[in-house]
Design a protein around this motif. Structure first.
Motif, PDB file in Angstrom:
ATOM      1  N   PHE A 336       0.835  -1.211   0.000  1.00  0.00           N
ATOM      2  CA  PHE A 336       0.000   0.000   0.000  1.00  0.00           C
ATOM      3  C   PHE A 336       0.863   1.251   0.000  1.00  0.00           C
ATOM      4  O   PHE A 336       0.623   2.197  -0.766  1.00  0.00           O
ATOM      5  N   THR A 340       1.150   3.816  -3.147  1.00  0.00           N
ATOM      6  CA  THR A 340       0.541   5.121  -2.902  1.00  0.00           C
ATOM      7  C   THR A 340       1.563   6.250  -3.005  1.00  0.00           C
ATOM      8  O   THR A 340       1.272   7.306  -3.581  1.00  0.00           O
ATOM      9  N   ASP A 399      -2.583  13.381  -6.766  1.00  0.00           N
ATOM     10  CA  ASP A 399      -2.731  12.464  -5.631  1.00  0.00           C
ATOM     11  C   ASP A 399      -3.170  13.180  -4.360  1.00  0.00           C
ATOM     12  O   ASP A 399      -3.629  12.542  -3.412  1.00  0.00           O
ATOM     13  N   ASN A 405      -5.489   8.433   1.172  1.00  0.00           N
ATOM     14  CA  ASN A 405      -4.511   7.357   1.033  1.00  0.00           C
ATOM     15  C   ASN A 405      -3.086   7.848   1.277  1.00  0.00           C
ATOM     16  O   ASN A 405      -2.276   7.155   1.904  1.00  0.00           O
ATOM     17  N   ALA A 409      -0.682   6.441   4.190  1.00  0.00           N
ATOM     18  CA  ALA A 409       0.620   5.852   3.864  1.00  0.00           C
ATOM     19  C   ALA A 409       1.745   6.567   4.599  1.00  0.00           C
ATOM     20  O   ALA A 409       2.677   5.930   5.116  1.00  0.00           O
TER      21      ALA A 409
END
Length: 425
Positions: A336, A340, A399, A405, A409
């Protein structure tokens, strides 16, 4: 016979050259096959130390022709046996680990014999089986005695009595709460705050007891606790429960005040780490808060073991709750994080600085001035770092349009360190 001994010594030399791979494989095998030994980071470190010293002792036994009557179990192996006795791990799990180790050692050793002449290979294999069997029997006998002695001592001790009651309470099964409360001298109907305590520096078990008592006194005073319960997990770790005054979420309750456990500062010069759960009412709160504290303790152990910067001394569950929920599967967290963060997940000093800046920037609602104050930087430095960090994300500024996310992260890396960063970078 002398020629055979020389060949065995030669094999021992070869095993020593590949010792690191053997130890790594053994640790993985034992943790995978014996669930009772797949514990938190501190216990895993003791397991690895025990395996390492046992492998070294076995190699020396082969190479040096040590008299079996002079063979002594390694210090780390005896220490690990005592810790398992204190933690109520069955002795059968420990002995099974040695049997797995014996088999893995032989498999590893036999694989190194391919270049021996066929006439030598069979007698050397027979001698290796004989010697390794002798070694494992003698070591198992000694660690077994150490386990039994420590178990008898621990069960008879006040700490052992408390640990047995706490184990029953945390087990989730039926338990006589009134009898447990009397034995523990602790009110189970209270609002409970649990924490796990362990050394931040090297210390003796005597020093640990004194340091834990200092924490207990500090926390009782700061939180106005009705009572406190200290239960050593083993000689390296202890659990503390505090019975807080008043119901949870009351306006004047410590669980909602400025002195809430998440913000309870460590006493000046404290040599202990402390991992706190959330306050919870009744037996359910007693269990849940302890489980949360254990998760934070696991996270901090992972962080400290990954080469990351030193972890904060005292950490509350609310500070790392999202990470606590995902940290049970580190490979999945790593996938992840790397997918990410992209290039920002590289394990370099430059990337670490940029990650911290972006994390604090997003926590401060993207305020450059607030971030600059938090990091003691010039506003222009913050802007530059945020720009550089954003450029390393897979889709750049896009992003950050929905940054959930990315924030998750960054938080995972902050608490778990290099264990969840990209490998081979």
């Amino acid at each position: 016979m002398e020629a055979q001994r020389a060949l065995v010594r030669q094999v021992g030399d070869r095993v020593r050259e590949s010792q690191e791979a053997l130890v790594e494989g053994l640790v993985q095998d034992i943790r995978a096959q014996i669930g009772a030994l797949d514990q938190e980071a501190a216990a895993r470190s003791l397991l690895e130390a025990s395996i390492t010293e046992n492998v070294v002792a076995a190699i020396n036994f082969l190479r040096q022709g040590i008299d079996p009557d002079q063979l002594e179990a390694p210090t780390a192996a005896l220490a690990y046996a005592r810790v398992l006795a204190q933690r109520d791990v069955p002795q059968s799990a420990l002995i099974r680990a040695y049997r797995i180790g014996h088999q893995r050692f032989l498999d590893h050793t036999f694989a190194l014999l391919d270049d021996l002449p066929a006439a030598d290979r069979v007698p050397v294999c027979v001698e290796l089986v004989r010697l390794s069997g002798q070694f494992i029997d003698l070591i198992c006998e000694q660690v077994g005695r150490a386990y039994e002695r420590e178990r008898d001592r621990w069960v008879a001790s006040r700490s052992g009595v408390r640990q047995r009651w706490v184990t029953d309470l945390l087990g989730g099964g039926p338990v006589d709460r009134a009898a447990a409360a009397r034995a523990l001298r602790y009110p189970l109907d209270a609002v409970h705050l649990a924490c796990t305590l362990w050394p931040a520096t090297r210390m003796t078990s005597f020093d640990l007891v004194a340091a834990v008592d200092d924490v207990r006194a500090h926390a009782v005073s700061a939180l106005r606790a009705r009572a406190a319960l200290v239960v050593p997990t083993d000689e390296y770790e202890a659990r503390l429960w505090l019975a807080l005054p008043g119901p949870p979420n009351a306006p004047d309750s410590p669980s909602t005040s400025a002195s809430a456990p998440g913000y309870l500062g460590a006493p000046e010069g404290s040599p202990l780490h402390a991992a706190f759960g959330r306050p919870g009412a009744g037996l359910g709160g007693f269990r849940t808060s302890a489980r949360q504290a254990a998760r934070i303790r696991e996270i901090l152990g992972t962080r400290l073991g990954s080469g990351a910067a030193a972890a904060p001394l005292w950490v509350h569950y609310d500070q790392a709750a999202p990470v606590a929920l995902m940290a049970g599967d580190l490979p999945a967290v790593r996938d992840f994080v790397t997918s990410t963060l992209g290039a920002l997940a590289a394990a370099g000093a430059r990337e670490a600085v940029l990650r911290d800046t972006l994390r604090i920037f997003l926590d401060r609602h993207r305020g450059h001035a607030a971030t600059a104050r938090a990091m003691s930087l010039h506003r222009n430095s913050v802007q530059y770092r945020v720009h550089r960090a954003t450029a390393l994300l897979p889709r750049g500024e896009r992003d950050l349009a929905d940054d959930f996310n990315v924030r998750a992260a960054l938080l995972a890396v902050h608490w778990l360190g290099e264990a969840v960063l990209a490998t081979g970078s």
